[in-house]
Scaffold this motif. Structure first.
Motif, PDB file in Angstrom:
ATOM      1  N   THR A  87       6.512   2.387   3.959  1.00 18.16           N
ATOM      2  CA  THR A  87       7.155   1.364   4.785  1.00 18.16           C
ATOM      3  C   THR A  87       6.308   0.091   4.776  1.00 18.16           C
ATOM      4  O   THR A  87       5.244   0.056   4.162  1.00 18.16           O
ATOM      5  CB  THR A  87       7.308   1.847   6.242  1.00 18.16           C
ATOM      6  N   ASN A  88       6.753  -0.919   5.490  1.00 17.08           N
ATOM      7  CA  ASN A  88       5.990  -2.158   5.583  1.00 17.08           C
ATOM      8  C   ASN A  88       5.352  -2.328   6.964  1.00 17.08           C
ATOM      9  O   ASN A  88       5.030  -3.422   7.368  1.00 17.08           O
ATOM     10  CB  ASN A  88       6.864  -3.364   5.239  1.00 17.08           C
ATOM     11  N   TYR A  89       5.184  -1.209   7.682  1.00 18.08           N
ATOM     12  CA  TYR A  89       4.515  -1.236   8.980  1.00 18.08           C
ATOM     13  C   TYR A  89       3.541  -0.064   9.073  1.00 18.08           C
ATOM     14  O   TYR A  89       3.550   0.821   8.222  1.00 18.08           O
ATOM     15  CB  TYR A  89       5.521  -1.212  10.132  1.00 18.08           C
ATOM     16  N   ALA A  90       2.712  -0.074  10.089  1.00 20.26           N
ATOM     17  CA  ALA A  90       1.706   0.975  10.263  1.00 20.26           C
ATOM     18  C   ALA A  90       2.378   2.213  10.887  1.00 20.26           C
ATOM     19  O   ALA A  90       2.387   2.382  12.090  1.00 20.26           O
ATOM     20  CB  ALA A  90       0.573   0.476  11.139  1.00 20.26           C
ATOM     21  N   TYR A  93      -7.410   3.443  10.573  1.00 21.64           N
ATOM     22  CA  TYR A  93      -7.004   4.148   9.368  1.00 21.64           C
ATOM     23  C   TYR A  93      -5.486   4.235   9.404  1.00 21.64           C
ATOM     24  O   TYR A  93      -4.915   4.763  10.370  1.00 21.64           O
ATOM     25  CB  TYR A  93      -7.665   5.529   9.306  1.00 21.64           C
ATOM     26  N   VAL A  94      -4.839   3.673   8.376  1.00 20.83           N
ATOM     27  CA  VAL A  94      -3.396   3.478   8.399  1.00 20.83           C
ATOM     28  C   VAL A  94      -2.718   4.194   7.239  1.00 20.83           C
ATOM     29  O   VAL A  94      -3.165   4.112   6.100  1.00 20.83           O
ATOM     30  CB  VAL A  94      -3.056   1.966   8.340  1.00 20.83           C
ATOM     31  N   LYS A  95      -1.621   4.868   7.580  1.00 13.39           N
ATOM     32  CA  LYS A  95      -0.702   5.424   6.587  1.00 13.39           C
ATOM     33  C   LYS A  95       0.608   4.661   6.762  1.00 13.39           C
ATOM     34  O   LYS A  95       1.180   4.658   7.853  1.00 13.39           O
ATOM     35  CB  LYS A  95      -0.435   6.912   6.837  1.00 13.39           C
ATOM     36  N   HIS A 130      -2.599  12.376   1.911  1.00  7.13           N
ATOM     37  CA  HIS A 130      -3.631  12.099   2.908  1.00  7.13           C
ATOM     38  C   HIS A 130      -4.370  10.794   2.652  1.00  7.13           C
ATOM     39  O   HIS A 130      -5.420  10.545   3.245  1.00  7.13           O
ATOM     40  CB  HIS A 130      -4.639  13.251   2.963  1.00  7.13           C
ATOM     41  N   GLU A 131      -3.848   9.943   1.757  1.00  7.54           N
ATOM     42  CA  GLU A 131      -4.509   8.677   1.445  1.00  7.54           C
ATOM     43  C   GLU A 131      -4.245   7.649   2.549  1.00  7.54           C
ATOM     44  O   GLU A 131      -3.124   7.537   3.049  1.00  7.54           O
ATOM     45  CB  GLU A 131      -4.015   8.117   0.110  1.00  7.54           C
ATOM     46  N   VAL A 132      -5.298   6.939   2.926  1.00  2.00           N
ATOM     47  CA  VAL A 132      -5.182   5.943   3.986  1.00  2.00           C
ATOM     48  C   VAL A 132      -5.810   4.623   3.563  1.00  2.00           C
ATOM     49  O   VAL A 132      -6.666   4.567   2.684  1.00  2.00           O
ATOM     50  CB  VAL A 132      -5.839   6.420   5.305  1.00  2.00           C
ATOM     51  N   LEU A 133      -5.365   3.587   4.258  1.00  3.41           N
ATOM     52  CA  LEU A 133      -5.918   2.249   4.127  1.00  3.41           C
ATOM     53  C   LEU A 133      -6.830   2.033   5.332  1.00  3.41           C
ATOM     54  O   LEU A 133      -6.413   2.248   6.470  1.00  3.41           O
ATOM     55  CB  LEU A 133      -4.786   1.220   4.122  1.00  3.41           C
ATOM     56  N   GLU A 134      -8.061   1.643   5.072  1.00  4.90           N
ATOM     57  CA  GLU A 134      -9.027   1.367   6.137  1.00  4.90           C
ATOM     58  C   GLU A 134      -8.919  -0.115   6.490  1.00  4.90           C
ATOM     59  O   GLU A 134      -9.144  -0.969   5.642  1.00  4.90           O
ATOM     60  CB  GLU A 134     -10.429   1.705   5.641  1.00  4.90           C
ATOM     61  N   VAL A 135      -8.546  -0.414   7.731  1.00  4.44           N
ATOM     62  CA  VAL A 135      -8.393  -1.794   8.198  1.00  4.44           C
ATOM     63  C   VAL A 135      -9.576  -2.112   9.096  1.00  4.44           C
ATOM     64  O   VAL A 135      -9.811  -1.430  10.093  1.00  4.44           O
ATOM     65  CB  VAL A 135      -7.059  -1.985   8.964  1.00  4.44           C
ATOM     66  N   ARG A 136     -10.295  -3.179   8.734  1.00  5.02           N
ATOM     67  CA  ARG A 136     -11.522  -3.482   9.476  1.00  5.02           C
ATOM     68  C   ARG A 136     -11.703  -4.978   9.691  1.00  5.02           C
ATOM     69  O   ARG A 136     -11.145  -5.800   8.973  1.00  5.02           O
ATOM     70  CB  ARG A 136     -12.725  -2.886   8.760  1.00  5.02           C
ATOM     71  N   SER A 137     -12.507  -5.260  10.705  1.00 11.88           N
ATOM     72  CA  SER A 137     -12.872  -6.627  11.059  1.00 11.88           C
ATOM     73  C   SER A 137     -14.184  -6.549  11.829  1.00 11.88           C
ATOM     74  O   SER A 137     -14.395  -5.605  12.607  1.00 11.88           O
ATOM     75  CB  SER A 137     -11.783  -7.252  11.934  1.00 11.88           C
ATOM     76  N   PHE A 167       0.854  -1.189   0.000  1.00  8.74           N
ATOM     77  CA  PHE A 167       0.000   0.000   0.000  1.00  8.74           C
ATOM     78  C   PHE A 167       0.890   1.238   0.000  1.00  8.74           C
ATOM     79  O   PHE A 167       1.681   1.448   0.905  1.00  8.74           O
ATOM     80  CB  PHE A 167      -0.923   0.029   1.220  1.00  8.74           C
ATOM     81  N   ASP A 168       0.766   2.055  -1.014  1.00  6.53           N
ATOM     82  CA  ASP A 168       1.604   3.239  -1.135  1.00  6.53           C
ATOM     83  C   ASP A 168       0.729   4.482  -1.208  1.00  6.53           C
ATOM     84  O   ASP A 168       0.633   5.130  -2.242  1.00  6.53           O
ATOM     85  CB  ASP A 168       2.494   3.133  -2.383  1.00  6.53           C
ATOM     86  N   GLY A 169       0.063   4.769  -0.102  1.00  5.97           N
ATOM     87  CA  GLY A 169      -0.801   5.945  -0.061  1.00  5.97           C
ATOM     88  C   GLY A 169       0.000   7.227  -0.185  1.00  5.97           C
ATOM     89  O   GLY A 169       1.106   7.344   0.342  1.00  5.97           O
ATOM     90  N   ILE A 170      -0.527   8.172  -0.906  1.00  4.21           N
ATOM     91  CA  ILE A 170       0.133   9.453  -1.136  1.00  4.21           C
ATOM     92  C   ILE A 170      -0.569  10.520  -0.307  1.00  4.21           C
ATOM     93  O   ILE A 170      -1.798  10.569  -0.250  1.00  4.21           O
ATOM     94  CB  ILE A 170       0.078   9.816  -2.630  1.00  4.21           C
TER      95      ILE A 170
END
Length: 105
Positions: free
Chosen positions: A94-97, A88-90, A74-81, A69-72
């Motif tokens: 890198t390969n970590y949150a 919300y992760v940037k 203000h882009e984020v990845l939404e992690v849900r369960s 995931f290469d958010g630019i």
């Protein structure tokens, strides 16, 4: 454990940087005056409860799916369960949150 690109949408999020765990994120956001900022959700990551819990306990651990995931900006990845707080992760390349947040109320 699928990452899905979605139609971008705005979300107000309160972030903390380099948090060790979800507990750390919650404590920082509870104890500090962290302002909400506008984030652009561009992808979602659906995890099982077990996967989510493992991720939430060690946010700084390397994960291949975060490296992808290469958010630019203000882009984020939404992690849900199911039954868990949405994160919300940037990863910031890198390969970590690197930066993790919770939705502002």
């Amino acid at each position: 454990m699928t990452t899905t690109t979605i139609m971008p949408r705005n979300q107000m999020v309160r972030f903390t940087r380099k948090a060790e765990s979800l507990y750390w994120v919650q404590r920082e956001l509870r104890d500090l005056n962290v302002r909400a900022e506008l984030a652009l959700v561009v992808a979602t990551k659906d995890l099982t409860a077990e996967e989510y819990d493992a991720f939430a306990k060690q946010l700084l651990r390397a994960r291949d799916w975060l490296a992808d995931f290469d958010g630019i900006c203000h882009e984020v990845l939404e992690v849900r369960s199911p039954g868990r707080s949405t994160l919300y992760v940037k990863s910031k390349g890198t390969n970590y949150a690197h930066t993790v947040g919770l939705a502002a109320e």
